[in-house]
Motif scaffolding. Structure first.
Motif, PDB file in Angstrom:
ATOM      1  N   ASP A   1       4.834  19.781   0.899  1.00  9.35           N
ATOM      2  CA  ASP A   1       3.722  19.999   1.829  1.00  9.35           C
ATOM      3  C   ASP A   1       2.414  19.407   1.328  1.00  9.35           C
ATOM      4  O   ASP A   1       1.363  19.598   1.950  1.00  9.35           O
ATOM      5  CB  ASP A   1       3.535  21.495   2.093  1.00  9.35           C
ATOM      6  N   GLY A   2       2.438  18.729   0.180  1.00  7.80           N
ATOM      7  CA  GLY A   2       1.229  18.117  -0.353  1.00  7.80           C
ATOM      8  C   GLY A   2       0.370  19.050  -1.181  1.00  7.80           C
ATOM      9  O   GLY A   2      -0.815  18.787  -1.402  1.00  7.80           O
ATOM     10  N   VAL A   3       0.963  20.142  -1.662  1.00 12.92           N
ATOM     11  CA  VAL A   3       0.241  21.124  -2.466  1.00 12.92           C
ATOM     12  C   VAL A   3       0.638  20.957  -3.934  1.00 12.92           C
ATOM     13  O   VAL A   3       1.817  20.771  -4.256  1.00 12.92           O
ATOM     14  CB  VAL A   3       0.544  22.558  -1.976  1.00 12.92           C
ATOM     15  N   ILE A   4      -0.332  21.030  -4.814  1.00 11.37           N
ATOM     16  CA  ILE A   4      -0.061  20.881  -6.243  1.00 11.37           C
ATOM     17  C   ILE A   4       0.686  22.108  -6.757  1.00 11.37           C
ATOM     18  O   ILE A   4       0.235  23.238  -6.581  1.00 11.37           O
ATOM     19  CB  ILE A   4      -1.367  20.674  -7.025  1.00 11.37           C
ATOM     20  N   GLU A   5       1.849  21.858  -7.351  1.00 14.60           N
ATOM     21  CA  GLU A   5       2.635  22.927  -7.986  1.00 14.60           C
ATOM     22  C   GLU A   5       2.255  23.081  -9.455  1.00 14.60           C
ATOM     23  O   GLU A   5       2.181  24.195  -9.964  1.00 14.60           O
ATOM     24  CB  GLU A   5       4.129  22.611  -7.911  1.00 14.60           C
ATOM     25  N   HIS A   6       2.083  21.946 -10.147  1.00 13.12           N
ATOM     26  CA  HIS A   6       1.756  21.961 -11.570  1.00 13.12           C
ATOM     27  C   HIS A   6       0.719  20.880 -11.844  1.00 13.12           C
ATOM     28  O   HIS A   6       0.824  19.770 -11.319  1.00 13.12           O
ATOM     29  CB  HIS A   6       2.992  21.682 -12.435  1.00 13.12           C
TER      30      HIS A   6
ATOM     31  N   GLN B   1      15.332  12.139  -9.412  1.00 13.13           N
ATOM     32  CA  GLN B   1      15.651  11.705  -8.048  1.00 13.13           C
ATOM     33  C   GLN B   1      16.699  12.631  -7.424  1.00 13.13           C
ATOM     34  O   GLN B   1      16.588  12.996  -6.257  1.00 13.13           O
ATOM     35  CB  GLN B   1      16.141  10.259  -8.076  1.00 13.13           C
ATOM     36  N   ALA B   2      17.687  13.049  -8.199  1.00 14.36           N
ATOM     37  CA  ALA B   2      18.712  13.964  -7.694  1.00 14.36           C
ATOM     38  C   ALA B   2      18.107  15.308  -7.307  1.00 14.36           C
ATOM     39  O   ALA B   2      18.629  16.003  -6.432  1.00 14.36           O
ATOM     40  CB  ALA B   2      19.811  14.156  -8.741  1.00 14.36           C
ATOM     41  N   ALA B   3      16.986  15.677  -7.948  1.00 15.75           N
ATOM     42  CA  ALA B   3      16.285  16.923  -7.620  1.00 15.75           C
ATOM     43  C   ALA B   3      15.209  16.685  -6.545  1.00 15.75           C
ATOM     44  O   ALA B   3      14.354  17.533  -6.329  1.00 15.75           O
ATOM     45  CB  ALA B   3      15.660  17.507  -8.878  1.00 15.75           C
ATOM     46  N   ASP B   4      15.278  15.515  -5.901  1.00 15.10           N
ATOM     47  CA  ASP B   4      14.380  15.145  -4.792  1.00 15.10           C
ATOM     48  C   ASP B   4      12.936  14.916  -5.198  1.00 15.10           C
ATOM     49  O   ASP B   4      12.018  15.208  -4.429  1.00 15.10           O
ATOM     50  CB  ASP B   4      14.453  16.171  -3.654  1.00 15.10           C
ATOM     51  N   TYR B   5      12.706  14.382  -6.404  1.00 16.88           N
ATOM     52  CA  TYR B   5      11.359  14.017  -6.821  1.00 16.88           C
ATOM     53  C   TYR B   5      11.169  12.505  -6.710  1.00 16.88           C
ATOM     54  O   TYR B   5      12.062  11.738  -7.067  1.00 16.88           O
ATOM     55  CB  TYR B   5      11.088  14.430  -8.277  1.00 16.88           C
ATOM     56  N   THR B   6      10.011  12.108  -6.231  1.00 14.00           N
ATOM     57  CA  THR B   6       9.559  10.723  -6.258  1.00 14.00           C
ATOM     58  C   THR B   6       8.563  10.625  -7.405  1.00 14.00           C
ATOM     59  O   THR B   6       7.693  11.483  -7.544  1.00 14.00           O
ATOM     60  CB  THR B   6       8.870  10.352  -4.929  1.00 14.00           C
ATOM     61  N   VAL B   7       8.675   9.591  -8.233  1.00 16.99           N
ATOM     62  CA  VAL B   7       7.776   9.406  -9.367  1.00 16.99           C
ATOM     63  C   VAL B   7       6.840   8.241  -9.081  1.00 16.99           C
ATOM     64  O   VAL B   7       7.281   7.179  -8.642  1.00 16.99           O
ATOM     65  CB  VAL B   7       8.565   9.140 -10.671  1.00 16.99           C
ATOM     66  N   LEU B   8       5.549   8.453  -9.346  1.00 21.25           N
ATOM     67  CA  LEU B   8       4.539   7.403  -9.219  1.00 21.25           C
ATOM     68  C   LEU B   8       3.693   7.384 -10.480  1.00 21.25           C
ATOM     69  O   LEU B   8       3.150   8.413 -10.876  1.00 21.25           O
ATOM     70  CB  LEU B   8       3.626   7.664  -8.022  1.00 21.25           C
ATOM     71  N   GLY B   9       3.589   6.228 -11.112  1.00 26.94           N
ATOM     72  CA  GLY B   9       2.703   6.059 -12.252  1.00 26.94           C
ATOM     73  C   GLY B   9       1.421   5.401 -11.788  1.00 26.94           C
ATOM     74  O   GLY B   9       1.458   4.465 -10.988  1.00 26.94           O
TER      75      GLY B   9
ATOM     76  N   GLN C   1       0.849  -1.186   0.000  1.00 27.26           N
ATOM     77  CA  GLN C   1       0.000   0.000   0.000  1.00 27.26           C
ATOM     78  C   GLN C   1       0.891   1.244   0.000  1.00 27.26           C
ATOM     79  O   GLN C   1       1.823   1.344   0.808  1.00 27.26           O
ATOM     80  CB  GLN C   1      -0.892   0.013   1.245  1.00 27.26           C
ATOM     81  N   VAL C   2       0.602   2.177  -0.890  1.00 28.56           N
ATOM     82  CA  VAL C   2       1.343   3.433  -0.991  1.00 28.56           C
ATOM     83  C   VAL C   2       0.347   4.568  -0.806  1.00 28.56           C
ATOM     84  O   VAL C   2      -0.645   4.652  -1.527  1.00 28.56           O
ATOM     85  CB  VAL C   2       2.054   3.565  -2.354  1.00 28.56           C
ATOM     86  N   SER C   3       0.619   5.419   0.178  1.00 25.83           N
ATOM     87  CA  SER C   3      -0.235   6.583   0.439  1.00 25.83           C
ATOM     88  C   SER C   3       0.521   7.853   0.087  1.00 25.83           C
ATOM     89  O   SER C   3       1.695   7.991   0.445  1.00 25.83           O
ATOM     90  CB  SER C   3      -0.626   6.650   1.918  1.00 25.83           C
ATOM     91  N   LEU C   4      -0.163   8.766  -0.577  1.00 28.92           N
ATOM     92  CA  LEU C   4       0.465  10.042  -0.891  1.00 28.92           C
ATOM     93  C   LEU C   4       0.873  10.749   0.396  1.00 28.92           C
ATOM     94  O   LEU C   4       1.964  11.316   0.481  1.00 28.92           O
ATOM     95  CB  LEU C   4      -0.475  10.919  -1.722  1.00 28.92           C
ATOM     96  N   SER C   5       0.025  10.685   1.415  1.00 23.09           N
ATOM     97  CA  SER C   5       0.326  11.381   2.675  1.00 23.09           C
ATOM     98  C   SER C   5       1.608  10.855   3.326  1.00 23.09           C
ATOM     99  O   SER C   5       2.282  11.595   4.043  1.00 23.09           O
ATOM    100  CB  SER C   5      -0.846  11.282   3.645  1.00 23.09           C
ATOM    101  N   SER C   6       1.971   9.600   3.063  1.00 20.02           N
ATOM    102  CA  SER C   6       3.202   9.049   3.642  1.00 20.02           C
ATOM    103  C   SER C   6       4.449   9.624   2.979  1.00 20.02           C
ATOM    104  O   SER C   6       5.563   9.420   3.467  1.00 20.02           O
ATOM    105  CB  SER C   6       3.211   7.519   3.538  1.00 20.02           C
ATOM    106  N   LEU C   7       4.260  10.346   1.880  1.00 16.89           N
ATOM    107  CA  LEU C   7       5.389  10.931   1.149  1.00 16.89           C
ATOM    108  C   LEU C   7       5.575  12.416   1.452  1.00 16.89           C
ATOM    109  O   LEU C   7       6.372  13.083   0.800  1.00 16.89           O
ATOM    110  CB  LEU C   7       5.200  10.716  -0.352  1.00 16.89           C
ATOM    111  N   ARG C   8       4.844  12.929   2.459  1.00 11.64           N
ATOM    112  CA  ARG C   8       5.025  14.334   2.846  1.00 11.64           C
ATOM    113  C   ARG C   8       6.500  14.550   3.176  1.00 11.64           C
ATOM    114  O   ARG C   8       7.169  13.686   3.719  1.00 11.64           O
ATOM    115  CB  ARG C   8       4.185  14.701   4.070  1.00 11.64           C
ATOM    116  N   GLY C   9       6.985  15.706   2.808  1.00 14.54           N
ATOM    117  CA  GLY C   9       8.408  15.999   2.972  1.00 14.54           C
ATOM    118  C   GLY C   9       9.192  15.732   1.697  1.00 14.54           C
ATOM    119  O   GLY C   9      10.349  16.116   1.592  1.00 14.54           O
ATOM    120  N   GLN C  10       8.550  15.061   0.733  1.00 17.31           N
ATOM    121  CA  GLN C  10       9.166  14.795  -0.563  1.00 17.31           C
ATOM    122  C   GLN C  10       8.334  15.474  -1.650  1.00 17.31           C
ATOM    123  O   GLN C  10       7.133  15.639  -1.507  1.00 17.31           O
ATOM    124  CB  GLN C  10       9.174  13.289  -0.858  1.00 17.31           C
ATOM    125  N   ARG C  11       8.991  15.833  -2.729  1.00 18.05           N
ATOM    126  CA  ARG C  11       8.261  16.320  -3.895  1.00 18.05           C
ATOM    127  C   ARG C  11       7.894  15.088  -4.727  1.00 18.05           C
ATOM    128  O   ARG C  11       8.702  14.168  -4.869  1.00 18.05           O
ATOM    129  CB  ARG C  11       9.102  17.298  -4.694  1.00 18.05           C
TER     130      ARG C  11
END
Length: 155
Positions: A129-134, A61-69, A22-32
């Motif tokens: 912070d869980g806010v949509i940038e784009h 990843q080097a720019a601190d992004y996590t990718v989810l498809g 199980q993967v929750s978006l909220s568990s990724l807070r602190g990451q882009r």
């Protein structure tokens, strides 16, 4: 269904990944996070897009992004897709398209000249912070990741 807009909270979700976790978006807070919605695993356009994300993954990843498809495919098909194309990020299963709907990535679209209901290829960039940038809707499979990297200033 409307799409969430930049500056608003990203709809939270919990989905099953290709390995049954199980993967929750909220568990990724602190990451882009980059969440992208695609129609179907192992189809030509979706493979092109996934491989573009795979090839760009080290820079993202080097720019601190996590990718989810995210697609409607079941975890077993997602696992086969990930293994076949050596994808380095998680693929999430949304079989009832509820998360697609929450993001406005499900609805009417043109397909070979006919109006059909289905996945609207979309990408959302979510800040730490869980806010949509784009919010990018109706994107093309080819060239999308390169344009996204330019937008995010990821070399």
């Amino acid at each position: 269904m409307t799409s969430p807009q930049p500056g608003t909270a990203a709809p939270d979700f919990t989905l099953t990944d290709q390995d049954g976790r199980q993967v929750s978006l909220s568990s990724l807070r602190g990451q882009r996070v980059i969440v992208y919605f695609y129609p179907a695993a192992m189809t030509p356009g979706c493979t092109t897009q996934a491989c573009d994300f795979r090839d760009s993954f080290p820079a993202l990843q080097a720019a601190d992004y996590t990718v989810l498809g995210v697609s409607r495919d079941d975890p077993a098909k997602l696992r086969a897709f990930r293994e076949r194309d050596a994808l380095s990020f998680d693929l999430l299963s949304d079989p009832d398209h509820a998360v697609h709907e929450a993001y406005g990535a499900w609805g009417e679209k043109m397909n070979y000249g006919k109006v059909v209901e289905g996945v609207i290829r979309s990408t959302f960039v979510i800040d730490a912070d869980g806010v949509i940038e784009h919010a990018l809707r109706n994107v093309k499979a080819t060239g999308h990741v390169a344009r996204l990297r330019t937008l995010l200033k990821v070399g």
